[in-house]
Scaffold this motif. Sequence first.
Motif, short mmCIF file in Angstrom:
data_model
loop_
_atom_site.label_atom_id
_atom_site.label_comp_id
_atom_site.label_asym_id
_atom_site.label_seq_id
_atom_site.Cartn_x
_atom_site.Cartn_y
_atom_site.Cartn_z
N ARG A 1 1.01 1.20 2.22
CA ARG A 1 0.74 0.25 3.30
C ARG A 1 1.65 0.51 4.49
NH1 ARG A 1 -0.34 -3.42 -1.04
NH2 ARG A 1 1.82 -4.15 -1.11
N ALA A 2 2.91 0.92 4.22
CA ALA A 2 3.84 1.19 5.30
C ALA A 2 3.46 2.43 6.09
CB ALA A 2 5.26 1.34 4.75
N VAL A 3 2.97 3.47 5.42
CA VAL A 3 2.61 4.69 6.14
C VAL A 3 1.31 4.50 6.91
CG1 VAL A 3 1.18 5.87 4.39
CG2 VAL A 3 2.67 7.22 5.88
N GLU A 4 0.49 3.52 6.50
CA GLU A 4 -0.73 3.19 7.24
C GLU A 4 -0.41 2.53 8.58
OE1 GLU A 4 -4.71 2.30 4.82
OE2 GLU A 4 -3.10 0.89 4.36
N ALA A 5 0.58 1.63 8.57
CA ALA A 5 0.96 0.90 9.79
C ALA A 5 2.48 0.86 9.91
CB ALA A 5 0.37 -0.51 9.76
N PRO A 6 3.13 2.00 10.17
CA PRO A 6 4.60 2.05 10.15
C PRO A 6 5.25 1.18 11.22
CG PRO A 6 3.69 4.09 11.06
CD PRO A 6 2.54 3.31 10.51
N GLU A 7 4.52 0.85 12.30
CA GLU A 7 5.11 0.03 13.36
C GLU A 7 5.44 -1.38 12.90
OE1 GLU A 7 0.59 -0.26 13.78
OE2 GLU A 7 2.10 1.27 13.31
N HIS A 8 4.88 -1.81 11.76
CA HIS A 8 5.14 -3.16 11.25
C HIS A 8 6.25 -3.20 10.19
CE1 HIS A 8 1.73 -4.91 13.36
NE2 HIS A 8 0.97 -3.93 12.92
#
Length: 840
Positions: free
Chosen positions: A524-531
């Motif tokens: 999930r982090a690599v999908e949306a690292p900006e969060h």
Amino acid sequence: NSIDLEPKPQKVKIIYCSRTHSQVAQMVSSLKSTPYRPRMAILGSRERLCIHKSIKPRGNYAEIIPGINVTNECRNRTRNTEKTRRRFLSTVESDQAYDDDDPPDDLPGDGDGGGGGEESAENQFLSRKKTCPHYRQLTSGRIANLVNSTFVPNNKVDCCSVGGKKSTYGAHDIEDLVSFGVDPYLQKNVAFYRENSSQPFGLELKVNEGRRRGCYVKGAKKGFPADNGTLKEDDKILRVNGSNVAHMNSQEVAEMIRDSSNNPLLLDISRGGSGTLSSSDGRYSPHAACPYYISQALAKDAEIVFAPYNYVLDPGIRDALGIELMNSVVILDEAHNVEDTLREAGSGKFGEFELCELVVMLNNYALTEKSTGNMIELEPSGVPGDASGDVEYLCDLSHSLLIFIEKLIEDLRKSRTVFENNPGAKGAQKALRDYERFHSPDDTEYEIIYDGPTGNGVGGKAVGCLGFFQRLGLSKSDFEKLLIRFNSLDKFHRGRDGSEEAVERDRTSNLFDRLGDLISKLYRAVEAPEHFYAAIVASANGSLEFASGGEPDVRGKSKPTSFPLIPPKTIAHPDRIPNPCLNQHCRAVSSNVFSPVRHGSYCDGSTPKWQAFLCLRLLTPGPLFSTLAQECHSVVLASGSLSPIPSLCAELSLFPADSGPEIQKASSSPPKDLYQPASPNRLQNHPRPLQADHVVDLKKQLFAVTIGHFPDGSELKVTHSNYSKPGFLEKLGDAIVKIVEGIPSGGVLVFLPSYSLLRKCERLWNPDIGNTQSSFWSDRFRDPSEEPSIWDRLKAAKHNVVVEPSGGQDLFEAKKRRIHGICSNFWRLRTACCLQREGK
């Protein structure tokens, strides 16, 4: 006949969620008090619903079994039960006959005291494979019929039915599920309301024939209170308004019902089975069925499902329970906690020691031989374009996961070495100097590397924790492959015989849970690292005393942890060299045939002074909530403290991307276009979200003040260094008493920073805390010349002092019910002084 090709509309399901099981139970209680009876289900954990006598025995005299991991034990027993069932169904031997509609009540592996006497070699083997008799009963038709007749309302129960708070038919809670599981034939507190005292109940009873004892139902007259579909023909009446009538004949019971002035009439009935009230004394029905899996079966066709909201908000729990959100209306009560719950669900902390445990486990799988028995079909990962359907050997599949974990460990070990050797402000030497000067807590974390939002981004674009993944050389596609392989390996592990020791089995299951948690959260982090942000931090191994060169065994300090040993290393021979990797990729990268790649050489049983952790933190709940909102028909957020709504919507990513600047400029009176963003979205616009005024008049009902000094002028600051000083807690108690005495009416709630301080104050302020004698005698044996204690003064001011227990939610709820009972029985205890830990 023509085939109807028109798709049928799906029924909308309501999923009601609140923060805890007790709050969910309150809502079920509210449903019971209404005449509405939708098809409902309530979801709970295995810990709350298990009834297996070797795990969670039930009954008035049941004792808690310590050291049981209920989840792992349940998984192992149900897996083995299913394997045993399939083996019996596939055999053709007459003595191994098995009928799904009438499964055996007892098998050697059930662990309920059955299978006595000398066992054959086969039975001894089966007993090592623990099974569950209650899970096995779920295939029988009788259980399905009893579940349907007990928990599924019929069309006779609707909004026009005569009912009340005790009309529980069709509405159940956790306790009802457990009671049904123990004895499916027994139904308690079947309630019949009548419009007036002269109206008959309309219950028809069978006439006793021959020597048959007991009272049996014949039917119910149409249009009368008993005609609501609850009772069936041949149901045996066991209790009438709490009185045992199990051995009375029909005429005697009829007279008792006819003379009853109670409204409602309460009956306990038995629908087959033993026809006794034996479940309360710990005796189970031979057909006792698992409440946990019954609740999940009821949820599939339910119109409303009750659950704690981490069951819905946490993707891992939601997938494990198989909760379908499509075409559902999700109601999140107490929604002011949703943001923190979502952040916690997307965050994780993973240390060196547990990652090394994963290396040892995966390395054992990676060394297995390539055989047809070790070929695994790749499971779907839930991501588009996955490679499910392909086949890999167990050793190759495990090797991919092993290489991933070693990348993480290498990064953590390098960071820890930098921290230990850094003499500057961010090194271990500075941390130990601070410990000597300021007595830093042992769990203090020291940041080494930070990959996250910096305020500037890269080229004006937010990158978040992207640098962490770039440093490891891992991309989104890599994690998609890792998810596929983990799902496949996890299924393989869950499908094993489970004949190993319980401790080792629990440890391995926990490691698989942590591995799945690690991969899914990083995906999930690599999908949306900006969060997200990812940080590597160091913490003392055990205690800062040990990190500074002290002894490992210090009283009152946590003991340091050692790295695991990878075979063939042992405690006696920690210097042995690990086995070489046989994977073709590792053999290809090794240039020297005499120096093959060996995994886990650092798993040598050593005890470092520091441990490194990977801390992954979700900064905004928006990504997880967006996934939830996209799948659901509607999401309703309800709470008394959601204002200001624009900031809540921004936090949950409910506004489109182009409305960001307006959100930042929002004031307490937001402009209209915040509720009506230009781009289409699913946020409610008409009518506007309901936002009521606060119920507290701040000018008349709230008085906020800080008190910085005791009456003698000394500082009133509750810190560890202060409350360890002699006399501080006595002065604190005296100050609290004086404040409480100045509040003439109502109760007082006092918060303290920790349970340890709460217990210390209770022991110091209450002289009778260890006195086994009653307060009547302790008051008379006390020296009359002594001044009253702080506890006595609090009781004199507020009549009662209630202290929050520290044994978890169940103990807290039990004590709360006891206090409510006291307050309802004794009117003079309407006020109380309650001492609680801060944050409860």
